[in-house]
Design a protein around this motif. Structure first.
Motif, PDB file in Angstrom:
ATOM      1  N   THR A  68       0.833  -1.202   0.000  1.00  0.00           N
ATOM      2  CA  THR A  68       0.000   0.000   0.000  1.00  0.00           C
ATOM      3  C   THR A  68       0.866   1.250   0.000  1.00  0.00           C
ATOM      4  O   THR A  68       0.590   2.208  -0.730  1.00  0.00           O
ATOM      5  CB  THR A  68      -0.931   0.010   1.223  1.00  0.00           C
ATOM      6  N   ARG A  69       1.930   1.253   0.813  1.00  0.00           N
ATOM      7  CA  ARG A  69       2.819   2.415   0.843  1.00  0.00           C
ATOM      8  C   ARG A  69       3.448   2.662  -0.531  1.00  0.00           C
ATOM      9  O   ARG A  69       3.601   3.810  -0.950  1.00  0.00           O
ATOM     10  CB  ARG A  69       3.925   2.212   1.879  1.00  0.00           C
ATOM     11  N   LYS A  70       3.807   1.596  -1.218  1.00  0.00           N
ATOM     12  CA  LYS A  70       4.434   1.735  -2.529  1.00  0.00           C
ATOM     13  C   LYS A  70       3.478   2.414  -3.511  1.00  0.00           C
ATOM     14  O   LYS A  70       3.874   3.319  -4.259  1.00  0.00           O
ATOM     15  CB  LYS A  70       4.849   0.366  -3.050  1.00  0.00           C
ATOM     16  N   ILE A  71       2.228   1.988  -3.516  1.00  0.00           N
ATOM     17  CA  ILE A  71       1.234   2.576  -4.424  1.00  0.00           C
ATOM     18  C   ILE A  71       0.914   4.007  -4.019  1.00  0.00           C
ATOM     19  O   ILE A  71       0.866   4.914  -4.855  1.00  0.00           O
ATOM     20  CB  ILE A  71      -0.048   1.728  -4.436  1.00  0.00           C
ATOM     21  N   TRP A  72       0.728   4.232  -2.715  1.00  0.00           N
ATOM     22  CA  TRP A  72       0.356   5.561  -2.242  1.00  0.00           C
ATOM     23  C   TRP A  72       1.471   6.579  -2.454  1.00  0.00           C
ATOM     24  O   TRP A  72       1.199   7.764  -2.631  1.00  0.00           O
ATOM     25  CB  TRP A  72      -0.032   5.491  -0.765  1.00  0.00           C
ATOM     26  N   THR A  73       2.727   6.123  -2.417  1.00  0.00           N
ATOM     27  CA  THR A  73       3.840   7.040  -2.631  1.00  0.00           C
ATOM     28  C   THR A  73       3.732   7.717  -3.989  1.00  0.00           C
ATOM     29  O   THR A  73       3.964   8.929  -4.125  1.00  0.00           O
ATOM     30  CB  THR A  73       5.184   6.286  -2.513  1.00  0.00           C
ATOM     31  N   ARG A  74       3.363   6.938  -5.014  1.00  0.00           N
ATOM     32  CA  ARG A  74       3.210   7.520  -6.354  1.00  0.00           C
ATOM     33  C   ARG A  74       2.106   8.569  -6.368  1.00  0.00           C
ATOM     34  O   ARG A  74       2.252   9.623  -7.002  1.00  0.00           O
ATOM     35  CB  ARG A  74       2.906   6.414  -7.369  1.00  0.00           C
ATOM     36  N   TRP A  75       1.006   8.293  -5.668  1.00  0.00           N
ATOM     37  CA  TRP A  75      -0.101   9.240  -5.666  1.00  0.00           C
ATOM     38  C   TRP A  75       0.204  10.457  -4.794  1.00  0.00           C
ATOM     39  O   TRP A  75      -0.240  11.577  -5.100  1.00  0.00           O
ATOM     40  CB  TRP A  75      -1.383   8.545  -5.221  1.00  0.00           C
ATOM     41  N   LEU A  76       0.968  10.274  -3.746  1.00  0.00           N
ATOM     42  CA  LEU A  76       1.377  11.428  -2.941  1.00  0.00           C
ATOM     43  C   LEU A  76       2.267  12.357  -3.762  1.00  0.00           C
ATOM     44  O   LEU A  76       2.181  13.586  -3.639  1.00  0.00           O
ATOM     45  CB  LEU A  76       2.113  10.952  -1.685  1.00  0.00           C
ATOM     46  N   ASP A  77       3.111  11.767  -4.602  1.00  0.00           N
ATOM     47  CA  ASP A  77       3.937  12.590  -5.499  1.00  0.00           C
ATOM     48  C   ASP A  77       3.059  13.413  -6.438  1.00  0.00           C
ATOM     49  O   ASP A  77       3.362  14.578  -6.739  1.00  0.00           O
ATOM     50  CB  ASP A  77       4.880  11.698  -6.318  1.00  0.00           C
ATOM     51  N   ARG A  78       1.975  12.812  -6.909  1.00  0.00           N
ATOM     52  CA  ARG A  78       1.063  13.527  -7.805  1.00  0.00           C
ATOM     53  C   ARG A  78       0.314  14.632  -7.067  1.00  0.00           C
ATOM     54  O   ARG A  78       0.029  15.691  -7.638  1.00  0.00           O
ATOM     55  CB  ARG A  78       0.091  12.545  -8.446  1.00  0.00           C
ATOM     56  N   VAL A  79      -0.013  14.388  -5.807  1.00  0.00           N
ATOM     57  CA  VAL A  79      -0.653  15.425  -4.995  1.00  0.00           C
ATOM     58  C   VAL A  79       0.280  16.615  -4.855  1.00  0.00           C
ATOM     59  O   VAL A  79      -0.133  17.771  -5.023  1.00  0.00           O
ATOM     60  CB  VAL A  79      -1.027  14.865  -3.602  1.00  0.00           C
ATOM     61  N   VAL A  80       1.554  16.354  -4.578  1.00  0.00           N
ATOM     62  CA  VAL A  80       2.537  17.436  -4.428  1.00  0.00           C
ATOM     63  C   VAL A  80       2.735  18.157  -5.755  1.00  0.00           C
ATOM     64  O   VAL A  80       2.846  19.387  -5.801  1.00  0.00           O
ATOM     65  CB  VAL A  80       3.877  16.880  -3.908  1.00  0.00           C
ATOM     66  N   GLU A  81       2.764  17.385  -6.841  1.00  0.00           N
ATOM     67  CA  GLU A  81       2.962  17.984  -8.158  1.00  0.00           C
ATOM     68  C   GLU A  81       1.858  18.985  -8.486  1.00  0.00           C
ATOM     69  O   GLU A  81       2.109  20.040  -9.065  1.00  0.00           O
ATOM     70  CB  GLU A  81       3.004  16.881  -9.211  1.00  0.00           C
ATOM     71  N   ARG A  82       0.617  18.641  -8.102  1.00  0.00           N
ATOM     72  CA  ARG A  82      -0.515  19.517  -8.433  1.00  0.00           C
ATOM     73  C   ARG A  82      -0.780  20.576  -7.371  1.00  0.00           C
ATOM     74  O   ARG A  82      -1.034  21.749  -7.682  1.00  0.00           O
ATOM     75  CB  ARG A  82      -1.787  18.679  -8.620  1.00  0.00           C
ATOM     76  N   PHE A  83      -0.706  20.194  -6.093  1.00  0.00           N
ATOM     77  CA  PHE A  83      -1.116  21.107  -5.025  1.00  0.00           C
ATOM     78  C   PHE A  83       0.019  21.536  -4.102  1.00  0.00           C
ATOM     79  O   PHE A  83      -0.227  22.228  -3.117  1.00  0.00           O
ATOM     80  CB  PHE A  83      -2.209  20.443  -4.166  1.00  0.00           C
ATOM     81  N   GLY A  84       1.254  21.122  -4.419  1.00  0.00           N
ATOM     82  CA  GLY A  84       2.372  21.373  -3.518  1.00  0.00           C
ATOM     83  C   GLY A  84       2.532  22.811  -3.081  1.00  0.00           C
ATOM     84  O   GLY A  84       2.867  23.089  -1.920  1.00  0.00           O
TER      85      GLY A  84
END
Length: 344
Positions: free
Chosen positions: A77-93
């Motif tokens: 789960t952490r592996k998958i969520w890490t990719r999505w957290l990166d996308r959150v930062v990319e858009r809303f960082g």
């Protein structure tokens, strides 16, 4: 000379020259890796970033990544969520955290971001799920008063209640699969264990009367068990003992196939074209068989390490109405036969 590993440093080679950056998209570092100048410029960049990001979403995400709420998740789960957290930062960082305390302003922006995956509804919902978890973290820190993602509808809607593997499906799959992949599918249908638990299943987990294994989903906090009924016992007798784990590959090493394995996908596509069957549906297949065999919801919850408070809803999700109706018919017919009220 003692080497110092600086986490997050990005190496870029362009036109024969190599450059180092404090992080992807961050400032370029001075000096050669390991030199005092290099380390000093890295520390300066990190310090300035912490100050600048303290009130922004990128800082909030960094705090969430270091929290038990994230580190306590299962490794997959952490592996998958890490990719999505990166996308959150990319858009809303660069957004201020306080802006997310104004749902009337931020929700339309969140929805537009979600809709960039409108052609992939499951991905769109994953985006909202991960962002929502970050917002919950912000609420816990008293940074915002409410989660602005709550109430945003899912785009992906699917009812897999009737999606179970029939005996014919299993027979067709067996004909196309390698012995190693088939053994994994067979054990999943006979135990209801998750793929990750099947990979870890060792001969030491098998007792005289039952199999007991700490579940990966609960990080070992709960155990799933299943009694050694005849069909399961017979299947285990046919398993070659080539490793400490029950399931192995063709070389006798621990089995790594499963839901995402090429062997499983190839056999499913060859044997069951047009059938939207997943490996995880084997868990529902076992639940269906257990229900039809007369096991109570409490017993099924114990077998699958499910929360008893949620078992009714989960059974409705996995056990199809048709299967339930067939079970009721069998019980009614047996009762009629005992009372003599059955028709000739």
């Amino acid at each position: 000379m003692v080497s110092v590993v600086l986490k997050g440093v990005v190496k870029v080679t362009a036109k024969g020259r190599t450059y180092y950056y404090a992080w992807r998209g961050g400032p370029r570092l001075d000096g050669k890796p390991g030199s005092p100048e290099f380390i000093a410029s890295f520390n300066e960049a990190v310090a300035s970033r912490r100050t600048a990001d303290d009130g922004k979403i990128r800082g909030l995400v960094a705090h969430y990544r270091a929290s038990p709420a994230f580190t306590g998740l299962a490794p997959t789960t952490r592996k998958i969520w890490t990719r999505w957290l990166d996308r959150v930062v990319e858009r809303f960082g660069d957004y201020r955290v306080g802006l997310f305390d104004h749902p009337e302003k931020i929700r339309p922006i969140i929805k537009r971001w979600r809709d960039t995956w409108a052609d992939r509804p499951r991905s769109a919902d994953y985006a909202i799920q991960v962002l929502s978890r970050v917002m919950t973290h912000a609420v816990d820190l008293d940074r915002i008063s409410a989660n602005p993602c709550e109430g945003i509808k899912s785009l992906y809607e699917v009812d897999r209640a009737e999606t179970i593997w029939s005996d014919d499906d299993l027979a067709a799959f067996k004909a196309e699969a390698s012995p190693e992949v088939w053994r994994g599918v067979l054990l999943a249908s006979l135990t209801g264990f998750r793929a990750e638990d099947l990979r870890r299943l060792s001969w030491n987990h098998i007792g005289e009367f039952e199999i007991t294994i700490p579940t990966s989903k609960s990080r070992g906090g709960r155990s799933a068990f299943v009694p050694l009924y005849d069909a399961l016992r017979d299947a285990l007798k046919d398993m070659p003992r080539r490793s400490t784990t029950v399931l192995t590959n063709e070389k006798g090493r621990p089995w790594k196939d499963g839901p995402n394995g090429s062997g499983f996908r190839a056999a499913r596509e060859a044997a069951l074209p047009g059938r939207d069957l997943h490996f995880h549906d084997l868990r529902g297949t076992f639940a269906t068989r257990a229900h039809l065999a007369g096991l109570s919801n409490r017993e099924i919850a114990e077998l699958l390490a499910w929360d008893e408070a949620r078992v009714d809803r989960i059974i409705r999700r996995y056990v199809g109405r048709r299967a339930i109706a067939e079970g009721m018919i069998l019980k009614l017919n047996r009762n009629a036969a005992r009372t003599g009220s059955a028709k000739p």
